[in-house]
Scaffold this motif. Structure first.
Motif, PDB file in Angstrom:
ATOM      1  N   LEU A  83      19.576  36.561  32.171  1.00  0.00           N
ATOM      2  CA  LEU A  83      18.869  36.702  30.901  1.00  0.00           C
ATOM      3  C   LEU A  83      19.658  36.048  29.771  1.00  0.00           C
ATOM      4  CD1 LEU A  83      17.643  40.405  31.187  1.00  0.00           C
ATOM      5  CD2 LEU A  83      16.248  38.343  31.360  1.00  0.00           C
ATOM      6  N   SER A  84      18.972  35.371  28.880  1.00  0.00           N
ATOM      7  CA  SER A  84      19.626  34.743  27.732  1.00  0.00           C
ATOM      8  C   SER A  84      18.713  34.830  26.521  1.00  0.00           C
ATOM      9  CB  SER A  84      19.972  33.281  28.039  1.00  0.00           C
ATOM     10  OG  SER A  84      18.812  32.540  28.378  1.00  0.00           O
ATOM     11  N   TYR A  85      19.302  34.656  25.351  1.00  0.00           N
ATOM     12  CA  TYR A  85      18.520  34.733  24.124  1.00  0.00           C
ATOM     13  C   TYR A  85      19.169  33.898  23.032  1.00  0.00           C
ATOM     14  CZ  TYR A  85      21.970  37.667  21.742  1.00  0.00           C
ATOM     15  OH  TYR A  85      23.114  38.107  21.145  1.00  0.00           O
ATOM     16  N   GLN A  86      18.363  33.590  22.025  1.00  0.00           N
ATOM     17  CA  GLN A  86      18.845  32.976  20.792  1.00  0.00           C
ATOM     18  C   GLN A  86      18.070  33.603  19.638  1.00  0.00           C
ATOM     19  OE1 GLN A  86      18.254  28.757  20.431  1.00  0.00           O
ATOM     20  NE2 GLN A  86      18.785  28.714  18.267  1.00  0.00           N
ATOM     21  N   LEU A  87      18.784  34.012  18.580  1.00  0.00           N
ATOM     22  CA  LEU A  87      18.153  34.677  17.447  1.00  0.00           C
ATOM     23  C   LEU A  87      18.734  34.159  16.151  1.00  0.00           C
ATOM     24  CD1 LEU A  87      16.497  37.002  16.083  1.00  0.00           C
ATOM     25  CD2 LEU A  87      18.540  38.437  16.406  1.00  0.00           C
ATOM     26  N   SER A  88      17.871  33.870  15.180  1.00  0.00           N
ATOM     27  CA  SER A  88      18.325  33.592  13.819  1.00  0.00           C
ATOM     28  C   SER A  88      17.418  34.325  12.842  1.00  0.00           C
ATOM     29  CB  SER A  88      18.323  32.086  13.525  1.00  0.00           C
ATOM     30  OG  SER A  88      17.005  31.586  13.423  1.00  0.00           O
ATOM     31  N   TRP A  89      18.027  34.863  11.797  1.00  0.00           N
ATOM     32  CA  TRP A  89      17.306  35.577  10.737  1.00  0.00           C
ATOM     33  C   TRP A  89      17.739  34.958   9.415  1.00  0.00           C
ATOM     34  CZ3 TRP A  89      14.004  39.934  10.262  1.00  0.00           C
ATOM     35  CH2 TRP A  89      13.871  40.437   8.964  1.00  0.00           C
ATOM     36  N   THR A  90      16.781  34.439   8.648  1.00  0.00           N
ATOM     37  CA  THR A  90      17.072  33.805   7.367  1.00  0.00           C
ATOM     38  C   THR A  90      16.452  34.618   6.244  1.00  0.00           C
ATOM     39  OG1 THR A  90      17.064  31.619   8.407  1.00  0.00           O
ATOM     40  CG2 THR A  90      16.871  31.690   6.008  1.00  0.00           C
TER      41      THR A  90
END
Length: 402
Positions: A83-90
């Motif tokens: 399992l992998s993920y990428q997250l960005s919150w601006t």
């Protein structure tokens, strides 16, 4: 345990294979979320199946508050870390922002293809007038970085497998005038604790349009690093540091591009000093597990654009030409190692052609890719081969690009 994994897979697949959706009403205070399937491949994960999810305040498009970009994937080969993920919150700062001149905090986190990276940064952009291409921007923040699985990288010697706590800053300035475009970028990185990591680099780009379809593109690059800087942050002749590849889909894991192609030295990637004719030299050192990594390097590249035989004056083709572009050119790259025991100057020259697919965003930032075919037919330091020779390169990304 097996039942739980099966439930997760069913839930994930149910999200993946629905068409992109828009969730929310276009009313004040509402929030919209769009989702779409995402597929990729590398040798460790196999076919990596997942979804990309974007969220923002309804009706605000790319400049609104509470912007979220999330990717979640599972490797069909079920490796050690499936399992992998990428997250960005601006989150923009309204009192410091206006259209084209946003100030914002950005939270980023990823665990993907053997690398984890987590950080927080502040970005501020100043747009001059109504032209998005005329701007100044600054960025600074903190980032934690560590490669936790070396199976994903074709050349593990480019990575230390140590954790890094990095303070980062970047300043960028760009201006368009009647002749062309100029861009200056200065990037700095500092880890104050052991091992002490300090790097700084600059890039200057200039394009000049000439008569009869000719043009000139020039690039100057310089980089310097402290003695204890880890290998993933150092430069080779032809490419940038290995750390730059973790955000580049074709390069962050082995097998996406066939390994035999990468090991043959015919694949060149943009970045760093950009001495494209020395790609084979770099690969030979990597295959011997003794990569030639440089703490200080300077380079200068020039491309002479030739008249485009595929250009069209038909107005109905203008939208197509804005999306796809083709150019052919002559080039030369020169590099210099000013402060190391390998102190010397190297040069190459050749000819090439590039195909670009680009869909710029509302700030005129490029979104797409460049594929190059180049023939560096002359090397000043050919390492036992003829200086004049017919060498082939397939390039991923442009050496000189805006």
């Amino acid at each position: 345990m097996a039942h739980s994994i099966r439930k997760q897979l069913i839930l994930l697949l149910s999200v993946l294979f629905i068409p992109p959706v828009l969730i929310a009403q276009n009313s004040p205070g509402s929030y919209e979320i769009s989702a779409s399937p995402d597929l990729w491949y590398n040798r460790v994960d196999g076919l990596r199946v997942g979804a990309r999810i974007e969220g923002r305040a309804a009706g605000t498009h790319e400049e609104g508050p509470h912007r979220v970009d999330l990717g979640i994937w599972i490797g069909t080969f079920l490796p050690v870390h499936p399992l992998s993920y990428q997250l960005s919150w601006t989150e923009p700062i309204p009192s410091w922002s206006e259209y084209g001149s946003e100030a914002a905090f950005k939270l980023q986190s990823l665990m993907r293809e053997g690398v984890q990276s987590h950080g927080l940064r502040f970005d501020k952009r100043w747009q001059r007038g109504d032209e998005p291409a005329n701007f100044t921007s600054i960025s600074f923040g903190y980032n934690y970085l560590k490669r936790y699985d070396s199976n994903y990288t074709l050349y593990p010697t480019l990575w230390s497998m140590k954790q890094s706590h990095l303070l980062l800053s970047e300043w960028r300035w760009q201006q368009v005038d009647r002749l062309g475009r100029t861009r200056l970028t200065i990037h700095q990185m500092l880890q104050p604790n052991a091992p002490e990591i300090r790097t700084a680099s600059f890039t200057i780009l200039r394009s000049i349009a000439m008569r009869w379809g000719f043009g000139i593109r020039a690039r100057a690059f310089g980089g310097v690093a402290s003695d204890d800087t880890l290998p993933e942050f150092l430069w080779m002749y032809s490419v940038g540091p290995a750390v730059e590849h973790i955000h580049r889909p074709f390069l962050r894991s082995r097998g996406t591009i066939p390994e035999s192609w990468m090991r043959s030295g015919i694949i060149n990637t943009s970045g760093g000093a950009g001495l494209r004719g020395y790609t084979k030299t770099d690969i030979v050192s990597l295959e011997a597990d003794s990569p030639k990594l440089h703490r200080t390097i300077l380079s200068f590249s020039v491309e002479l654009d030739l008249p485009n035989p595929f250009s069209s004056t038909n107005p109905s083709m203008e939208s197509v030409s804005n999306l796809f572009s083709f150019r052919s050119y002559l080039f030369t790259d020169q590099g210099y190692l000013p402060q190391e025991s390998l102190r010397r100057r190297v040069t190459n020259a050749g000819a090439g052609a590039a195909l670009t697919l680009n869909i710029p965003d509302y700030l005129d930032r490029p979104r797409g890719f460049v594929i190059r075919y180049e023939v560096p037919f002359w090397l000043s330091d050919p390492a036992g081969t003829p200086a004049w020779s017919w060498r082939h390169l397939i390039g991923i990304g442009a050496t000189i690009t805006f």
